[in-house]
Motif scaffolding. Structure first.
Motif, PDB file in Angstrom:
ATOM      1  N   GLY A   1      -5.904   4.886   7.683  1.00 40.25           N
ATOM      2  CA  GLY A   1      -5.803   4.254   6.365  1.00 40.25           C
ATOM      3  C   GLY A   1      -7.103   3.701   5.823  1.00 40.25           C
ATOM      4  O   GLY A   1      -7.100   3.077   4.757  1.00 40.25           O
ATOM      5  N   LYS A   2      -8.213   3.932   6.506  1.00 42.64           N
ATOM      6  CA  LYS A   2      -9.502   3.369   6.061  1.00 42.64           C
ATOM      7  C   LYS A   2      -9.916   3.906   4.696  1.00 42.64           C
ATOM      8  O   LYS A   2     -10.194   3.139   3.772  1.00 42.64           O
ATOM      9  N   THR A   3      -9.954   5.222   4.568  1.00 39.68           N
ATOM     10  CA  THR A   3     -10.407   5.842   3.323  1.00 39.68           C
ATOM     11  C   THR A   3      -9.425   5.593   2.187  1.00 39.68           C
ATOM     12  O   THR A   3      -9.829   5.375   1.046  1.00 39.68           O
ATOM     13  N   VAL A   4      -8.130   5.600   2.499  1.00 37.21           N
ATOM     14  CA  VAL A   4      -7.123   5.327   1.464  1.00 37.21           C
ATOM     15  C   VAL A   4      -7.309   3.914   0.913  1.00 37.21           C
ATOM     16  O   VAL A   4      -7.224   3.685  -0.298  1.00 37.21           O
ATOM     17  N   THR A   5      -7.603   2.966   1.794  1.00 38.71           N
ATOM     18  CA  THR A   5      -7.872   1.592   1.363  1.00 38.71           C
ATOM     19  C   THR A   5      -9.091   1.551   0.445  1.00 38.71           C
ATOM     20  O   THR A   5      -9.066   0.908  -0.610  1.00 38.71           O
ATOM     21  N   ALA A   6     -10.170   2.253   0.850  1.00 40.76           N
ATOM     22  CA  ALA A   6     -11.400   2.260   0.063  1.00 40.76           C
ATOM     23  C   ALA A   6     -11.185   2.898  -1.310  1.00 40.76           C
ATOM     24  O   ALA A   6     -11.629   2.369  -2.337  1.00 40.76           O
ATOM     25  N   LYS A   7     -10.488   4.024  -1.342  1.00 39.26           N
ATOM     26  CA  LYS A   7     -10.265   4.716  -2.617  1.00 39.26           C
ATOM     27  C   LYS A   7      -9.322   3.934  -3.531  1.00 39.26           C
ATOM     28  O   LYS A   7      -9.401   4.055  -4.762  1.00 39.26           O
ATOM     29  N   SER A   8      -8.441   3.133  -2.937  1.00 41.41           N
ATOM     30  CA  SER A   8      -7.527   2.320  -3.748  1.00 41.41           C
ATOM     31  C   SER A   8      -8.285   1.297  -4.583  1.00 41.41           C
ATOM     32  O   SER A   8      -7.865   0.961  -5.697  1.00 41.41           O
ATOM     33  N   ILE A   9      -9.414   0.807  -4.051  1.00 37.80           N
ATOM     34  CA  ILE A   9     -10.206  -0.190  -4.776  1.00 37.80           C
ATOM     35  C   ILE A   9     -10.719   0.385  -6.094  1.00 37.80           C
ATOM     36  O   ILE A   9     -10.793  -0.309  -7.109  1.00 37.80           O
ATOM     37  N   LEU A  10     -11.035   1.684  -6.096  1.00 37.00           N
ATOM     38  CA  LEU A  10     -11.517   2.357  -7.306  1.00 37.00           C
ATOM     39  C   LEU A  10     -10.393   3.092  -8.030  1.00 37.00           C
ATOM     40  O   LEU A  10     -10.642   3.776  -9.018  1.00 37.00           O
ATOM     41  N   ARG A  11      -9.198   2.988  -7.505  1.00 30.16           N
ATOM     42  CA  ARG A  11      -8.014   3.686  -8.056  1.00 30.16           C
ATOM     43  C   ARG A  11      -8.278   5.178  -8.212  1.00 30.16           C
ATOM     44  O   ARG A  11      -8.031   5.780  -9.255  1.00 30.16           O
ATOM     45  N   LEU A  12      -8.774   5.769  -7.135  1.00 24.49           N
ATOM     46  CA  LEU A  12      -9.051   7.201  -7.117  1.00 24.49           C
ATOM     47  C   LEU A  12      -7.860   8.006  -6.610  1.00 24.49           C
ATOM     48  O   LEU A  12      -7.909   9.236  -6.578  1.00 24.49           O
ATOM     49  N   LEU A  13      -6.807   7.330  -6.192  1.00 22.56           N
ATOM     50  CA  LEU A  13      -5.593   8.006  -5.731  1.00 22.56           C
ATOM     51  C   LEU A  13      -4.674   8.224  -6.932  1.00 22.56           C
ATOM     52  O   LEU A  13      -4.303   7.279  -7.619  1.00 22.56           O
ATOM     53  N   LYS A  14      -4.332   9.464  -7.179  1.00 22.82           N
ATOM     54  CA  LYS A  14      -3.622   9.800  -8.408  1.00 22.82           C
ATOM     55  C   LYS A  14      -2.109   9.846  -8.226  1.00 22.82           C
ATOM     56  O   LYS A  14      -1.603  10.537  -7.348  1.00 22.82           O
ATOM     57  N   PRO A  15      -1.371   9.093  -9.055  1.00 22.10           N
ATOM     58  CA  PRO A  15       0.085   9.190  -9.050  1.00 22.10           C
ATOM     59  C   PRO A  15       0.503  10.514  -9.715  1.00 22.10           C
ATOM     60  O   PRO A  15      -0.286  11.096 -10.445  1.00 22.10           O
ATOM     61  N   PRO A  16       1.708  11.006  -9.473  1.00 22.61           N
ATOM     62  CA  PRO A  16       2.789  10.375  -8.696  1.00 22.61           C
ATOM     63  C   PRO A  16       2.709  10.654  -7.195  1.00 22.61           C
ATOM     64  O   PRO A  16       3.498  10.121  -6.431  1.00 22.61           O
ATOM     65  N   PHE A  17       1.744  11.518  -6.772  1.00 16.58           N
ATOM     66  CA  PHE A  17       1.653  11.834  -5.344  1.00 16.58           C
ATOM     67  C   PHE A  17       1.293  10.592  -4.534  1.00 16.58           C
ATOM     68  O   PHE A  17       1.873  10.320  -3.489  1.00 16.58           O
ATOM     69  N   ALA A  18       0.334   9.827  -5.013  1.00 16.19           N
ATOM     70  CA  ALA A  18      -0.073   8.592  -4.335  1.00 16.19           C
ATOM     71  C   ALA A  18       0.336   7.400  -5.188  1.00 16.19           C
ATOM     72  O   ALA A  18       0.118   7.396  -6.405  1.00 16.19           O
ATOM     73  N   VAL A  19       0.910   6.387  -4.560  1.00 24.57           N
ATOM     74  CA  VAL A  19       1.414   5.219  -5.293  1.00 24.57           C
ATOM     75  C   VAL A  19       0.914   3.934  -4.636  1.00 24.57           C
ATOM     76  O   VAL A  19       1.120   3.725  -3.434  1.00 24.57           O
ATOM     77  N   ILE A  20       0.244   3.104  -5.440  1.00 25.14           N
ATOM     78  CA  ILE A  20      -0.108   1.754  -4.989  1.00 25.14           C
ATOM     79  C   ILE A  20       1.055   0.852  -5.374  1.00 25.14           C
ATOM     80  O   ILE A  20       1.391   0.726  -6.557  1.00 25.14           O
ATOM     81  N   LYS A  21       1.680   0.236  -4.391  1.00 22.92           N
ATOM     82  CA  LYS A  21       2.913  -0.515  -4.621  1.00 22.92           C
ATOM     83  C   LYS A  21       2.671  -1.757  -5.503  1.00 22.92           C
ATOM     84  O   LYS A  21       1.587  -2.347  -5.487  1.00 22.92           O
ATOM     85  N   PRO A  22       3.711  -2.173  -6.250  1.00 21.25           N
ATOM     86  CA  PRO A  22       3.579  -3.300  -7.190  1.00 21.25           C
ATOM     87  C   PRO A  22       3.178  -4.624  -6.538  1.00 21.25           C
ATOM     88  O   PRO A  22       2.537  -5.464  -7.182  1.00 21.25           O
ATOM     89  N   GLU A  23       3.525  -4.827  -5.269  1.00 16.69           N
ATOM     90  CA  GLU A  23       3.189  -6.094  -4.613  1.00 16.69           C
ATOM     91  C   GLU A  23       1.709  -6.192  -4.239  1.00 16.69           C
ATOM     92  O   GLU A  23       1.230  -7.242  -3.815  1.00 16.69           O
ATOM     93  N   SER A  24       0.976  -5.094  -4.413  1.00 16.91           N
ATOM     94  CA  SER A  24      -0.453  -5.068  -4.078  1.00 16.91           C
ATOM     95  C   SER A  24      -1.279  -5.805  -5.118  1.00 16.91           C
ATOM     96  O   SER A  24      -0.907  -5.878  -6.296  1.00 16.91           O
ATOM     97  N   LYS A  25      -2.420  -6.352  -4.675  1.00 18.56           N
ATOM     98  CA  LYS A  25      -3.319  -7.048  -5.601  1.00 18.56           C
ATOM     99  C   LYS A  25      -4.766  -6.701  -5.266  1.00 18.56           C
ATOM    100  O   LYS A  25      -5.186  -6.786  -4.108  1.00 18.56           O
ATOM    101  N   ILE A  26      -5.526  -6.259  -6.271  1.00 14.20           N
ATOM    102  CA  ILE A  26      -6.955  -5.978  -6.110  1.00 14.20           C
ATOM    103  C   ILE A  26      -7.689  -6.675  -7.254  1.00 14.20           C
ATOM    104  O   ILE A  26      -7.526  -6.309  -8.424  1.00 14.20           O
ATOM    105  N   ILE A  27      -8.472  -7.696  -6.920  1.00 19.67           N
ATOM    106  CA  ILE A  27      -9.211  -8.465  -7.912  1.00 19.67           C
ATOM    107  C   ILE A  27     -10.711  -8.310  -7.637  1.00 19.67           C
ATOM    108  O   ILE A  27     -11.177  -8.590  -6.529  1.00 19.67           O
TER     109      ILE A  27
END
Length: 342
Positions: A48-74
């Motif tokens: 999950g290292k790279t997925v975590t890193a790419k989530s910060i830049l929102r490089l994971l594209k829905p609907p295949f990849a989903v950042i859950k609503p309870e997540s927070k990135i500030i």
């Protein structure tokens, strides 16, 4: 310090929707990053290292990849998960830059390296073509590429792997971002070039006071580079601490396994390099117990029944393992049985 905090990730959960079901790739990851600090994410491939890193830049594209609503990135007080596409375009490169894992596939083969650096400068810094070219030459100088005035007109295939990686660093740093994400920046390089790239990143960090998130599977790479380390397994952080705490006082059996797999200079032992047996768990499953239980030589019945809570060992050192429980048997760790500084 709290006032220097520039990135906050809280309860990050990321899933991939596949034909087989929902793959929960990142499960409740939280961390903070301060200005000028280096935080390393370490673990096996698929943790999950790279997925975590790419989530910060929102490089994971829905609907295949989903950042859950309870997540927070500030980041710098801005909610990344609520940004529009226009805001994201300004955010990427300007506030957070990223060095991708393989420069040969990440760089555009149809554009010169100069144009690829200039593109970022013209979009984010609003420079004209002449000024952007001058700044691109300066960036190539900064990353120690020889004859930058000539190399700026080279295509990626005309450069060595080490030089392409330097170009990737130049692109990522062109707009002087507050945070630099380096995803396995030395994977495809030989050992000598690896050392040069890490030395270069350390030098640039000092010059520009950029915070760095380093993603790697190799604890040997982070030993003299990171300020803090977070060890990830099956999408979760199983241990976190300063580099000194992880190398000299680690408590999780998975961290011990990673440390045992690092070759030691000057060792006279003829024994084979340690390899962790077994395979990571299926991330399609809920994993309501310790995810490392099936591969852990210290596994107890409770490990396969309940998930351990995070134990606070110090302000910076925390670990999720049932061995920390007061009723757990005392085991001799790899740290105490072997001198890592040899």
């Amino acid at each position: 310090m709290e006032k220097d905090k520039i990135l906050e990730v809280d309860n990050l959960n990321v899933s991939f929707n596949t034909y087989a079901g929902e793959v929960k790739a990142v499960r409740g990851v939280s961390f903070e990053l301060s200005k000028g600090e280096t935080l390393a994410f370490v673990g096996e491939s698929g943790c999950g290292k790279t997925v975590t890193a790419k989530s910060i830049l929102r490089l994971l594209k829905p609907p295949f990849a989903v950042i859950k609503p309870e997540s927070k990135i500030i980041c710098n007080g801005k909610d990344v998960l609520k940004m529009s596409e226009k805001e994201l375009c300004e955010f990427r490169g300007d506030e957070v830059g990223m060095i991708f894992q393989d420069p040969m596939t990440s760089l555009n083969p149809t554009m010169t390296v100069g144009n690829q650096i200039m593109e970022s400068l013209m979009i984010h810094k609003k420079l004209d073509k002449k000024a952007a070219k001058e700044e691109a030459v300066n960036m190539l100088k900064l990353v120690n590429i020889p004859s930058p005035e000539k190399r700026i007109d080279n295509y990626p295939h005309e450069m060595s792997g080490g030089m392409r990686q330097r170009v990737m660093i130049a692109i990522a740093l062109a707009c002087n971002p507050n945070v630099l994400i380096a995803d396995e920046p030395t994977t495809a390089l030989d050992v000598t070039i690896q050392a040069q790239i890490m030395d270069l990143m350390m030098e640039l960090k000092t010059k520009m006071n950029t915070a760095i998130i380093l993603v790697t599977h190799d604890l040997g790479v982070v030993a003299n580079f990171a300020d803090r380390i977070q060890v990830m397994y099956a999408g979760e952080v199983v241990e976190r601490g300063t580099t000194k705490e992880i190398f000299n006082e680690s408590k999780h059996p998975y961290t011990w396994a990673l440390l045992r797999s690092v070759p030691r200079l000057g060792s006279e032992s003829k024994e084979e390099l340690y390899a962790l047996g077994g395979t990571p768990p299926d991330l399609l499953l809920p994993l309501n117990h310790c995810p490392f239980a099936d591969r852990c030589e210290y596994c107890m019945p409770i490990c396969k029944e309940c998930k351990p809570k995070e134990t606070v060992l110090s302000d910076t050192h925390k670990v999720s393992c049932w061995l920390m429980h007061e009723k757990a048997p005392k085991v001799e760790s790899f740290i105490t049985s072997r001198n890592l500084n040899e």
